[in-house]
Design a protein around this motif. Structure first.
Motif, short mmCIF file in Angstrom:
data_model
loop_
_atom_site.label_atom_id
_atom_site.label_comp_id
_atom_site.label_asym_id
_atom_site.label_seq_id
_atom_site.Cartn_x
_atom_site.Cartn_y
_atom_site.Cartn_z
N GLY A 1 52.06 51.35 58.27
CA GLY A 1 53.34 51.79 58.39
C GLY A 1 54.27 50.63 58.61
O GLY A 1 55.67 50.13 58.21
N LEU A 2 53.93 50.36 60.06
CA LEU A 2 54.60 49.51 60.37
C LEU A 2 54.46 47.89 59.93
O LEU A 2 55.15 47.17 59.47
CB LEU A 2 53.46 49.01 61.90
CG LEU A 2 53.55 50.17 62.78
CD1 LEU A 2 52.40 49.71 64.40
CD2 LEU A 2 54.65 50.42 62.66
N SER A 3 53.32 47.75 58.80
CA SER A 3 53.43 46.53 57.99
C SER A 3 54.56 46.34 57.06
O SER A 3 55.06 44.77 56.34
CB SER A 3 52.17 45.87 57.37
OG SER A 3 50.77 46.35 58.46
N ILE A 4 54.69 47.39 56.01
CA ILE A 4 55.63 47.26 55.24
C ILE A 4 56.77 47.30 56.45
O ILE A 4 57.88 46.53 55.36
CB ILE A 4 55.40 49.27 54.28
CG1 ILE A 4 54.53 49.22 53.13
CG2 ILE A 4 56.83 49.44 53.63
CD1 ILE A 4 53.96 47.67 52.56
N LEU A 5 57.71 48.08 57.29
CA LEU A 5 58.37 47.56 57.61
C LEU A 5 58.79 46.34 58.52
O LEU A 5 59.92 46.13 58.01
CB LEU A 5 58.88 48.90 59.14
CG LEU A 5 58.57 50.27 58.55
CD1 LEU A 5 58.46 51.03 60.69
CD2 LEU A 5 59.69 50.73 58.04
N LYS B 1 47.85 36.07 45.73
CA LYS B 1 49.22 36.05 46.36
C LYS B 1 50.03 37.49 46.82
O LYS B 1 50.51 37.76 47.10
CB LYS B 1 49.91 35.29 45.35
CG LYS B 1 51.05 33.97 45.74
CD LYS B 1 52.08 33.08 45.24
CE LYS B 1 52.32 32.15 45.64
NZ LYS B 1 53.79 32.42 45.64
N SER B 2 48.68 38.30 45.16
CA SER B 2 48.41 39.77 45.83
C SER B 2 47.42 40.49 46.77
O SER B 2 47.33 41.86 46.35
CB SER B 2 48.02 39.96 43.62
OG SER B 2 47.09 39.88 43.08
N PHE B 3 46.71 39.61 47.32
CA PHE B 3 46.26 40.03 48.15
C PHE B 3 45.90 40.93 49.07
O PHE B 3 46.20 41.89 49.54
CB PHE B 3 44.89 38.66 48.85
CG PHE B 3 44.24 39.42 50.12
CD1 PHE B 3 42.83 40.27 49.65
CD2 PHE B 3 44.48 39.08 51.03
CE1 PHE B 3 42.04 40.57 50.41
CE2 PHE B 3 43.44 40.30 52.33
CZ PHE B 3 42.56 41.02 51.75
N PRO B 4 47.79 40.36 49.94
CA PRO B 4 48.32 41.99 50.92
C PRO B 4 48.47 43.02 49.85
O PRO B 4 47.99 44.46 50.73
CB PRO B 4 49.45 40.88 51.50
CG PRO B 4 49.25 39.72 51.20
CD PRO B 4 48.88 39.72 49.86
N ALA B 5 48.88 43.64 49.23
CA ALA B 5 49.04 44.21 48.37
C ALA B 5 48.35 45.33 47.55
O ALA B 5 48.17 46.28 48.04
CB ALA B 5 50.34 43.77 46.47
N PHE B 6 47.75 44.23 47.56
CA PHE B 6 45.81 45.43 46.96
C PHE B 6 45.41 45.15 47.66
O PHE B 6 44.83 46.57 47.94
CB PHE B 6 45.01 43.72 46.02
CG PHE B 6 43.90 44.80 46.33
CD1 PHE B 6 43.60 45.18 44.61
CD2 PHE B 6 42.43 44.02 46.69
CE1 PHE B 6 42.07 46.24 44.47
CE2 PHE B 6 41.62 44.79 46.51
CZ PHE B 6 41.08 45.96 45.12
N LEU B 7 45.61 44.74 49.09
CA LEU B 7 44.75 45.23 50.34
C LEU B 7 45.35 46.52 51.02
O LEU B 7 45.45 48.25 51.45
CB LEU B 7 45.30 44.98 51.32
CG LEU B 7 44.19 45.18 53.08
CD1 LEU B 7 43.21 45.30 53.04
CD2 LEU B 7 44.34 43.90 53.99
N ARG C 1 55.37 35.57 48.59
CA ARG C 1 55.96 36.35 47.92
C ARG C 1 55.54 35.67 46.67
O ARG C 1 55.05 34.43 46.55
CB ARG C 1 57.31 34.69 48.76
CG ARG C 1 57.56 35.42 49.53
CD ARG C 1 59.47 35.67 49.83
NE ARG C 1 59.94 36.07 51.33
CZ ARG C 1 60.02 37.52 51.42
NH1 ARG C 1 58.84 38.50 50.80
NH2 ARG C 1 60.10 37.57 53.00
N GLY C 2 55.79 36.19 45.53
CA GLY C 2 55.71 35.54 44.20
C GLY C 2 56.44 34.42 43.64
O GLY C 2 57.68 33.87 44.43
N GLY C 3 56.14 33.90 42.54
CA GLY C 3 56.49 32.31 42.46
C GLY C 3 56.87 31.64 43.89
O GLY C 3 55.84 31.41 44.64
#
Length: 120
Positions: free
Chosen positions: A13-17, A103-109, A31-33
């Motif tokens: 929650g806090l990370s997304i915010l 680059k997609s590691f945080p999203a996967f985590l 960030r992408g690209g």
């Protein structure tokens, strides 16, 4: 186990915010690209700017719901699954533009943490 799930809720929650409210206009290595901001990132993905605001609003609302679920547990699974869907989209966008997998590691985590929150 309950405390671990609560800890995961707070972390996600806090990370997304943080990403969407505090770091949105700052460059990060995730960030992408070569995007420097979230809006630029959506443009790199070939998405319209308005979609950035829709996704951002959904992510902030679901992050707040995930935090509120500490007190109102009925919000936990819908919030975690909603975030999981959006995070899956993030991973797909990174793959679409052939970003390095890192680059997609945080999203996967965070996707993994959301699935644990939703189903454990």
């Amino acid at each position: 186990m309950n405390y671990l799930i609560i800890l995961l809720q707070v972390i996600v929650g806090l990370s997304i915010l943080n990403v969407w409210l505090i770091q949105k206009n700052k460059p990060t290595k995730w960030r992408g690209g070569n995007a420097k901001t979230i809006v630029e990132e959506f443009q790199v993905y070939g998405l319209p700017v308005w979609m950035c605001y829709v996704v951002g609003t959904l992510k902030v609302a679901l992050a707040l719901a995930l935090l509120a679920a500490i007190i109102y547990p009925e919000l936990k699974q819908p919030a975690a699954l909603g975030l999981a869907i959006l995070l899956s989209g993030s991973i797909i966008m990174h793959l679409k533009i052939k970003d390095p997998l890192m680059k997609s590691f945080p999203a996967f985590l965070f996707l993994t943490m959301c699935l644990i929150i939703a189903f454990v």
